[in-house]
Design an enzyme around this catalytic site. Sequence first.
Site, PDB file in Angstrom:
ATOM      1  CD  GLU A  31      -0.894   0.853   3.590  1.00  0.00           C
ATOM      2  OE1 GLU A  31      -1.270   2.004   3.293  1.00  0.00           O
ATOM      3  OE2 GLU A  31      -1.033   0.353   4.705  1.00  0.00           O
ATOM      4  CE  LYS A 166      -3.183   2.323  10.259  1.00  0.00           C
ATOM      5  NZ  LYS A 166      -3.318   1.191   9.410  1.00  0.00           N
TER       6      LYS A 166
HETATM    7  N1  PSU Z   1      -2.780   6.955   7.869  1.00  0.00           N
HETATM    8  C1  PSU Z   1      -1.691   6.573   8.546  1.00  0.00           C
HETATM    9  N2  PSU Z   1      -1.275   5.328   8.444  1.00  0.00           N
HETATM   10  C2  PSU Z   1      -1.951   4.449   7.715  1.00  0.00           C
HETATM   11  C3  PSU Z   1      -3.120   4.861   7.041  1.00  0.00           C
HETATM   12  C4  PSU Z   1      -3.485   6.121   7.159  1.00  0.00           C
HETATM   13  O1  PSU Z   1      -1.088   7.373   9.239  1.00  0.00           O
HETATM   14  O2  PSU Z   1      -1.505   3.343   7.662  1.00  0.00           O
HETATM   15  C5  PSU Z   1      -4.013   4.020   6.286  1.00  0.00           C
HETATM   16  C6  PSU Z   1      -3.869   2.533   5.997  1.00  0.00           C
HETATM   17  O3  PSU Z   1      -3.615   2.418   4.633  1.00  0.00           O
HETATM   18  C7  PSU Z   1      -5.255   1.983   6.354  1.00  0.00           C
HETATM   19  C8  PSU Z   1      -6.079   3.218   6.505  1.00  0.00           C
HETATM   20  O4  PSU Z   1      -5.779   1.205   5.330  1.00  0.00           O
HETATM   21  O5  PSU Z   1      -5.218   4.129   7.014  1.00  0.00           O
HETATM   22  C9  PSU Z   1      -7.293   3.119   7.361  1.00  0.00           C
HETATM   23  O6  PSU Z   1      -7.862   4.378   7.424  1.00  0.00           O
HETATM   24  P1  PSU Z   1      -9.353   4.570   7.930  1.00  0.00           P
HETATM   25  O7  PSU Z   1      -9.305   4.225   9.383  1.00  0.00           O
HETATM   26  O8  PSU Z   1      -9.668   6.000   7.655  1.00  0.00           O
HETATM   27  O9  PSU Z   1     -10.174   3.648   7.119  1.00  0.00           O
END
Ligand code: PSU
Length: 311
Positions: A31, A166
């Site tokens: 990613e 996370k």
């Molecule tokens: N921001 C970050 N780190 C990450 C991401 C965003 O600082 O890793 C990304 C990852 O790609 C993950 C996504 O898929 O955030 C998830 O975001 P959300 O909770 O908005 O769906």
Amino acid sequence: MLLQGYLARLMKISSDVQAALTQRRAVVALESSVLAQGLPHPHNEECAWRCAAAVRERGGVAATIAIIDGDIHVGLPPALLQRLTQSGGVAMKIAARDVAVAVAKKSTGGTTVSATCEIAAAAGIAVFATGGIGGVHRGASTHFDVSPDLAAIAKSPVAVVCAGAKSVLDVAATLEQLETLGVPVIGVGTDDFPGFYTRSSGLKLEHRVENAEEAAHLFKTRRLLGQGGVIFAVPPPAETALGFDEVEHHLKDALVEAERHSVRGKAVTPFLLKQMAERLGNKTLQANLALLENNARFAAELAVECARGKQ
Ligand code: PSU
Ligand code: MN
């Protein structure tokens, strides 16, 4: 689900990735939201080369996925990668629902797990490595913030290698939601669901495999059944992993801070991760880089096992 035929016209597949796909060799999708939003410069560049090198060392080809000036890239040339790593945070955060918008508007951005999963599947890439997946945010019963990552993994026939969800999330609710969506979550050499920065989230998993060979067998079976994605959860390396209590303590403060600033929507995850980095300092950065590299390594071993006998 992105339509394979149409998508191919919008995609720019690098020559090394295309050659590997044609010859049915091991390819690992990576990613790029982690490069554009997740890690500060120059650590994002370090992340890109360490992950690509880890994939290569284990006999795979790395395919970083991103959207640059409206082109969907599968395998990103270094000059274009720098557009993301040096964007100073202005690059778009592209989730699955944003892909069409980014293409139509000729935007530039990093793809999250949801977008990367769908693009990888459409390009014919079966294995994908990330740091931690998104999931159900704490307090979701009132604000409904559930990452589109979960639904995208459920419908894309891709093996997602991660170090858990996370830690800023409601991890128990995330596992419940994955069960609802029918996504198997498999521990790699562990009975515990890893906690991203920590070796364990404190939650148990029902199933485990011991190595890439077993993981490949399980994943191939799922593909034969025509079902969606599988999550392989790899504990972060012990040398850089953080302690559970330490992470929870700082997380409480980070969540209060997010509330105080009324952070909402797509900004929540980057905000919380940045807060954690500020509170825990260099340790989170080192843990993050090490687990990303470790996941890329296991994903390459898995892709090699999956490719066995196909050439
Ligand atoms: N921001 C970050 N780190 C990450 C991401 C965003 O600082 O890793 C990304 C990852 O790609 C993950 C996504 O898929 O955030 C998830 O975001 P959300 O909770 O908005 O769906
Ligand atoms: Mn969200």
